[in-house]
Design an enzyme around this catalytic site. Structure first.
Site, mmCIF file in Angstrom:
data_model
loop_
_atom_site.group_PDB
_atom_site.id
_atom_site.type_symbol
_atom_site.label_atom_id
_atom_site.label_comp_id
_atom_site.label_asym_id
_atom_site.label_seq_id
_atom_site.Cartn_x
_atom_site.Cartn_y
_atom_site.Cartn_z
ATOM 1 N N GLU A 67 -5.595 21.309 -10.822
ATOM 2 C CA GLU A 67 -5.479 19.744 -10.487
ATOM 3 C C GLU A 67 -4.470 19.283 -11.413
ATOM 4 O O GLU A 67 -3.958 18.348 -11.084
ATOM 5 C CB GLU A 67 -7.004 19.049 -10.544
ATOM 6 C CG GLU A 67 -6.979 17.757 -10.179
ATOM 7 C CD GLU A 67 -6.740 17.591 -8.808
ATOM 8 O OE1 GLU A 67 -5.904 16.768 -8.494
ATOM 9 O OE2 GLU A 67 -7.594 18.239 -8.101
ATOM 10 N N GLU A 74 3.106 16.177 -8.263
ATOM 11 C CA GLU A 74 3.117 14.830 -7.380
ATOM 12 C C GLU A 74 3.866 13.818 -8.259
ATOM 13 O O GLU A 74 4.738 13.347 -7.516
ATOM 14 C CB GLU A 74 1.773 14.226 -7.090
ATOM 15 C CG GLU A 74 1.125 15.130 -6.046
ATOM 16 C CD GLU A 74 -0.358 14.697 -5.622
ATOM 17 O OE1 GLU A 74 -0.550 13.644 -6.230
ATOM 18 O OE2 GLU A 74 -0.755 15.187 -4.592
#
Length: 122
Positions: A67, A74
């Site tokens: 994550e 991102e």
């Protein structure tokens, strides 16, 4: 303290800042952290074995690490490609897919560890 030790400590503090920032800002990381806490509580309540703890700890690290890497990718894509681009979407979707794969594997392992213990209580 020599320069090498200071730079290790500085690197460690930067890493902790990154984790703290992601925990504050990333919804999915908060969900994974909450799931981790829940598994820890149930692990103690159901007295899982040392080996089962090792599996859970390894999976905690894999899911949270995935994550964090997804978040970093991102952010990198957002900075480098602020305009819409199908390649940017592909990078983001692939990174999210990696988190999904690791999370599903962790959930499956969790079911294998915890379901028999829960059924034994019934």
């Amino acid at each position: 303290m020599n320069t090498k030790n200071r730079s290790f400590l500085a690197g460690l503090l930067h890493a902790l800042d990154g984790i703290k920032d992601a925990l504050q800002k990333e919804r999915n990381l908060k969900i994974h952290a909450a799931a981790t806490a829940l598994v820890i509580v149930f692990g103690f309540l159901l007295n899982i074995s040392r080996f089962e703890w090792m599996i859970c700890i390894l999976l905690f690290g894999l899911v949270i690490g995935a994550e964090l890497m997804n978040t970093a990718l991102e952010l990198t894509v957002d900075i480098s490609m602020p305009q819409r681009d199908p390649r940017a979407k592909r990078v983001k979707d692939t990174a999210a897919g990696a988190v999904l794969v690791v999370s599903l594997a962790a959930a499956a392992a969790g079911l294998i560890i915890f379901v028999p213990k829960l059924l034994a209580l019934l």
